[in-house]
Structure formats: structure tokens, C-alpha cells
Design an enzyme around this catalytic site. Structure first.
Site, PDB file in Angstrom:
ATOM      1  N   GLY A  74      -5.576  -4.275   3.461  1.00 33.57           N
ATOM      2  CA  GLY A  74      -4.855  -4.653   2.545  1.00 33.57           C
ATOM      3  C   GLY A  74      -5.761  -6.375   2.600  1.00 33.57           C
ATOM      4  O   GLY A  74      -5.473  -7.158   1.392  1.00 33.57           O
ATOM      5  N   ASN A 154       6.211  -4.586  -3.103  1.00 32.59           N
ATOM      6  CA  ASN A 154       6.667  -4.587  -1.829  1.00 32.59           C
ATOM      7  C   ASN A 154       7.904  -4.446  -1.137  1.00 32.59           C
ATOM      8  O   ASN A 154       8.721  -3.744  -0.249  1.00 32.59           O
ATOM      9  CB  ASN A 154       5.454  -5.095  -0.474  1.00 32.59           C
ATOM     10  CG  ASN A 154       6.275  -6.415  -0.075  1.00 32.59           C
ATOM     11  OD1 ASN A 154       5.481  -6.915  -1.676  1.00 32.59           O
ATOM     12  ND2 ASN A 154       6.181  -6.446   0.703  1.00 32.59           N
ATOM     13  N   GLN A 182       0.983  -1.067  -2.398  1.00 29.54           N
ATOM     14  CA  GLN A 182       2.223  -0.677  -3.114  1.00 29.54           C
ATOM     15  C   GLN A 182       2.125   0.628  -3.755  1.00 29.54           C
ATOM     16  O   GLN A 182       2.704   1.739  -3.903  1.00 29.54           O
ATOM     17  CB  GLN A 182       3.597  -1.509  -3.267  1.00 29.54           C
ATOM     18  CG  GLN A 182       3.634  -2.692  -1.810  1.00 29.54           C
ATOM     19  CD  GLN A 182       4.145  -1.301  -1.198  1.00 29.54           C
ATOM     20  OE1 GLN A 182       4.562   0.041  -0.926  1.00 29.54           O
ATOM     21  NE2 GLN A 182       4.094  -2.095   0.407  1.00 29.54           N
ATOM     22  N   SER A 202      -4.486  -0.012   0.989  1.00 27.58           N
ATOM     23  CA  SER A 202      -4.688  -0.074   1.964  1.00 27.58           C
ATOM     24  C   SER A 202      -3.995   0.862   2.612  1.00 27.58           C
ATOM     25  O   SER A 202      -3.085   1.489   2.539  1.00 27.58           O
ATOM     26  CB  SER A 202      -3.616  -1.378   2.918  1.00 27.58           C
ATOM     27  OG  SER A 202      -3.461  -1.285   4.253  1.00 27.58           O
ATOM     28  N   HIS A 204      -3.079   2.725   5.530  1.00 28.28           N
ATOM     29  CA  HIS A 204      -1.659   3.277   6.274  1.00 28.28           C
ATOM     30  C   HIS A 204       0.057   2.803   5.145  1.00 28.28           C
ATOM     31  O   HIS A 204       0.838   3.652   5.208  1.00 28.28           O
ATOM     32  CB  HIS A 204      -1.042   2.699   7.228  1.00 28.28           C
ATOM     33  CG  HIS A 204      -0.253   1.019   7.044  1.00 28.28           C
ATOM     34  ND1 HIS A 204       0.499   0.402   7.081  1.00 28.28           N
ATOM     35  CD2 HIS A 204      -1.218  -0.221   6.602  1.00 28.28           C
ATOM     36  CE1 HIS A 204       0.671  -0.621   6.915  1.00 28.28           C
ATOM     37  NE2 HIS A 204      -0.216  -1.099   6.243  1.00 28.28           N
ATOM     38  N   THR A 240     -19.704  -3.102  12.388  1.00 27.74           N
ATOM     39  CA  THR A 240     -20.165  -1.518  12.069  1.00 27.74           C
ATOM     40  C   THR A 240     -19.149  -0.945  11.617  1.00 27.74           C
ATOM     41  O   THR A 240     -17.625  -1.122  12.031  1.00 27.74           O
ATOM     42  CB  THR A 240     -20.438  -0.777  14.131  1.00 27.74           C
ATOM     43  OG1 THR A 240     -22.011  -1.544  13.852  1.00 27.74           O
ATOM     44  CG2 THR A 240     -20.214   0.751  14.256  1.00 27.74           C
ATOM     45  N   CYS A 329       6.058  -6.768   7.015  1.00 27.54           N
ATOM     46  CA  CYS A 329       4.988  -7.087   7.081  1.00 27.54           C
ATOM     47  C   CYS A 329       4.719  -8.438   7.827  1.00 27.54           C
ATOM     48  O   CYS A 329       3.946  -9.240   8.687  1.00 27.54           O
ATOM     49  CB  CYS A 329       4.010  -6.737   6.197  1.00 27.54           C
ATOM     50  SG  CYS A 329       3.333  -5.783   5.732  1.00 27.54           S
TER      51      CYS A 329
HETATM   52  C1  LIG Z   1       1.687  -5.359  -1.402  1.00 29.66           C
HETATM   53  C2  LIG Z   1       1.456  -5.440  -0.374  1.00 29.66           C
HETATM   54  N1  LIG Z   1       0.061  -6.145   0.019  1.00 29.66           N
HETATM   55  C3  LIG Z   1      -0.463  -6.426   1.230  1.00 29.66           C
HETATM   56  C4  LIG Z   1      -0.123  -6.058   2.547  1.00 29.66           C
HETATM   57  C5  LIG Z   1      -1.367  -6.149   3.854  1.00 29.66           C
HETATM   58  O1  LIG Z   1      -1.762  -4.450   4.256  1.00 29.66           O
HETATM   59  P1  LIG Z   1      -2.353  -3.956   4.997  1.00 29.66           P
HETATM   60  O2  LIG Z   1      -1.728  -3.926   5.727  1.00 29.66           O
HETATM   61  O3  LIG Z   1      -3.127  -2.937   5.715  1.00 29.66           O
HETATM   62  O4  LIG Z   1      -2.860  -5.403   5.411  1.00 29.66           O
HETATM   63  C6  LIG Z   1       1.126  -5.262   2.134  1.00 29.66           C
HETATM   64  C7  LIG Z   1       1.268  -4.351   3.474  1.00 29.66           C
HETATM   65  O5  LIG Z   1       3.098  -4.812   3.658  1.00 29.66           O
HETATM   66  C8  LIG Z   1       1.928  -5.591   0.905  1.00 29.66           C
HETATM   67  O6  LIG Z   1       2.835  -4.286   1.233  1.00 29.66           O
END
Ligand SMILES: Cc1ncc(COP(=O)(O)O)c(C=O)c1O
Length: 377
Positions: A74, A154, A182, A202, A204, A240, A329
Site C-alpha cells: 500500500g 485505519n 483498509q 495491500s 496483508h 522482477t 504501521c
Molecule cells: C490506510 C492504510 N494505507 C496504507 C497502508 C500501508 O500499507 P502497506 O503496509 O502495504 O505498506 C496501511 C497500513 O497500515 C493503511 O492502513
């Protein structure tokens, strides 16, 4: 790890991978080891896995295959959307919100330093950016503008009315980017009727692997590469490809799309049960965000200030419950969340984000309520 009961309520930070995702990735790593750019059998086999995954992502959003570009997640996808929009679309001004994720806010700060004008919308107490303010700013000048607003927050879970924002942007001819990290895999998104230029995902966050994501770029606009090198991702992102990650993400998204309604029902049932339990069994808890328009995966709760609530996250961890204080994060160490500072200025209480996945169950919610009572009493 000890054998004490462990409960994971930090799914907005990251989700456990589904068994079929793990299996798909293991199989892909074992069998599809050719370089997807090679023209022999092994290369073509690896390429076909990537293109199948692209089709899955495109279909789930009702986008065209050529509009999906795989990224490392993300953060990269949001950076790419903002930086490429400024460089290639002649953007002079960006309108955003102070509640965006740091990967958007810090990119906006970088762009401000490069003399791009960034304006931040007023938001209400529930975390909604003001549509009136957006309209006012868009009607004030005819500068080429990109609007960047996340689909769901988030930290507090508030869902923005993307359709409404999109209509306003269409009316004023502004470009639109939305951080949908999200909501992908959690909320249905149909790009057919949406006037929007960039969205991001994203893996995960929906039971796929970390380090894999995508950027949707509307086929009507033309963007140049941000990473230079080989011709991968149709010349848009050299390097790659992470074949196993991409295959895992597609498997996770297919599963999420298939079970979306059933998951929503289960998640809402758990979230309501927790809200009810907290309301009736603890005093003075407050819920953040807009409970009428919120992700079923997130419940942000503010507990009244006390010596006990100060150590709440730590004590929950001791009880085997993993949750989040701010945005994981941005942390590792606890930093004051910019979202809560904005929505609850000067509030001395302790805010915890509980975030759920379909893998959680009601018994775990009861365990949480029980432990909260113990830790706070
Ligand atoms: C709203 C939002 N944007 C972007 C991201 C970043 O994504 P990534 O962990 O794949 O870099 C997050 C991760 O918590 C998120 O919650």
C-alpha cells in the site's frame, strides 16, 4: 511464546494468511521459479500466474486488466499515485485530509516541499472529511487538482462516502485518488460507475502476504514509470515480479470476495457484542468514528483516564490479547496518533483499537470483555 491463551485483535495492522494462500505461495515458489520475462516454458509459466492474478484483482474491482499494476504494498502504491499524478498530470494542488495514513501524509509533505500546494479538508468529530469544504475549495480556483481521500480510516474505521466525493470531483474536473487499503477485500468496490483515477490495495490487510499490493490507474490517464529498469508491469514498475506474493494476494482476494457477505455478518455480530459488553460492563467508554458508517473490522474505544487505563495496552498484552494503541504501521514504540489527536484533542483518556477478522470468534470477544474488566478494576 508461552502457552497462555493468545487472542489477536490487531487485524487492521496485519492479518494472518489463509491456509490456501500459504499453499498457493509455497506451490508457486516451488514450481514457478522461472523469470516471468523469459520466453521459455518456465518464464511463460511464471508470467501466466502473474496475469491470472491481475485478472482476479481486476475482476474483483470491475476494472480492466490493463489498469492493475502490482507493487510492494500500500505504501508504494500510494506514493506512486501521488508522485506520478503530480509529475505526469500537471497537478498544481492536492486536496486531502489530516486523517490520512502516514504514507499519504508524508508524501504530501514531500510534495509541499517541492512547491505543490496542499490543502487539508475540515473533518467532523467522526472522521468524515467535509464535502462542503471540498466543494468550496474546488470552486475557488481552476488549478489542476488531485483530491486524495482514504476510503476507510485505519484507526477509527470511519468509511468515507466515496461515491459522493467522486461526484464532486467529476463536477469540478478534479482527479481523484483513494487509499483503499483498509477496504479492499472487506467492502465491495465497483469501479464501473465511479469517477476515480487511482486506488490502492495491500495483500496483508486481507489475509494475503506482506510486501505485495497493487495500484489501480484509470485507463483514461497516462502515467510514466516511477521505478526505472526492465519492462515489467507494462513498463510502469521495473524489477522482477514477486510472483509468489502476487499469486498469494490473488488467492486471498478471491476468498475475500467469495465470502464478503458472510464475513460482514460475522464481523458485525462480534463488533456489536463487544460494544454492548463494554457499554454495559464498563463505565464511561466511548467509541470513536462513525458507527453508522464504519468498517466491521475496527472498533476504536477510548477509556477514561486513570492509572490503570494508562497501562491498558501493556496489561492486555500480558493477558494474551494483542491490540493496538495508535497505528501499528507508525509505531513499534507508542507514538501519539495524529488521527486521535485530531478527533479527540486534549482528551486524557486511553484509546485502543481492536480490529477483527473472520478468524476471530465470539468466545474471544467475551474473553476480551472479561480481561478488560479485570485489568481496569
Ligand atoms: C490506510 C492504510 N494505507 C496504507 C497502508 C500501508 O500499507 P502497506 O503496509 O502495504 O505498506 C496501511 C497500513 O497500515 C493503511 O492502513
Amino acid at each position: 511464546m508461552n502457552s497462555k491463551r493468545k487472542v489477536y485483535f490487531d487485524n487492521a495492522a496485519s492479518t494472518p494468511m489463509l491456509p490456501e494462500v500459504l499453499e498457493k505461495m509455497r506451490h508457486t515458489m516451488q514450481e514457478a521459479y522461472g523469470n516471468p520475462s523469459s520466453i521459455h516454458y518456465y518464464g511463460r509459466h511464471a508470467r501466466s500466474i502473474i496475469e491470472d492474478a491481475r485478472k482476479t484483482v481486476a475482476q474483483s474491482l470491475k476494472a480492466s486488466i490493463g489498469e492493475i499494476f502490482f507493487t510492494s504494498g500500500g505504501t508504494e502504491a500510494n506514493n506512486m499515485a501521488l508522485l506520478c499524478a503530480v509529475r505526469d498530470l500537471g497537478i498544481q494542488r492536492i486536496i486531502s485530509s489530516p486523517l490520512e495514513h502516514h504514507c499519504v501524509l508524508h508524501t504530501l509533505q514531500y510534495l509541499t516541499d517541492q512547491n505543490i500546494r496542499v490543502e487539508y479538508l475540515h473533518t467532523d468529530q467522526k472522521g468524515h472529511p467535509s464535502v462542503e469544504h471540498l466543494t468550496q475549495l474546488l470552486s475557488a480556483t481552476s488549478e489542476s487538482t488531485l483530491v486524495s481521500l482514504m476510503h476507510a480510516n485505519n484507526e477509527v474505521g470511519t468509511i468515507t462516502d466515496l461515491m459522493k466525493i467522486s461526484e464532486v470531483c467529476r463536477e469540478y474536473g478534479a482527479f481523484l485518488h483513494s487509499d483503499t487499503v483498509q477496504t479492499i477485500g472487506h467492502v465491495p468496490i465497483d469501479l464501473t460507475d465511479l469517477y476515480i483515477h487511482f486506488i490502492t490495495g495491500s495483500a496483508h490487510k486481507f489475509h494475503g502476504p506482506k510486501g505485495t499490493g497493487f495500484l489501480y490507474i484509470n485507463g483514461d490517464i497516462s502515467i510514466k514509470p516511477m521505478i526505472h529498469g526492465g519492462a515489467q508491469e507494462r513498463n510502469m514498475r521495473a524489477g522482477t515480479e514477486n510472483i509468489a506474493g502476487i499469486a498469494g494476494m490473488a488467492t486471498a482476494l478471491r476468498a475475500a470476495s467469495k465470502h464478503l457477505d458472510a464475513h460482514e455478518t460475522h464481523l458485525m455480530m462480534m463488533k456489536r457484542h463487544l460494544m454492548e459488553g463494554l457499554r454495559t460492563q464498563l463505565s464511561d467508554v466511548q467509541f470513536n468514528g462513525d458507527q453508522q458508517q464504519s468498517l466491521s473490522t475496527i472498533l476504536s474505544v477510548t477509556f477514561p483516564a486513570s492509572q490503570k487505563s494508562e497501562l491498558l495496552l501493556f496489561n492486555l498484552d500480558i493477558e494474551g490479547i494483542s491490540a493496538s494503541g495508535g497505528s501499528a504501521c507508525a509505531s513499534g514504540t507508542q507514538v501519539q496518533s495524529h488521527v486521535l489527536a485530531h478527533l479527540r484533542p486534549d482528551d486524557p483518556g486511553t484509546t485502543i483499537r481492536f480490529s477483527f477478522s473472520p478468524m476471530n470468534n465470539i468466545d474471544e470477544i467475551d474473553y476480551l470483555i472479561n480481561r478488560l474488566k479485570k485489568v481496569l478494576s
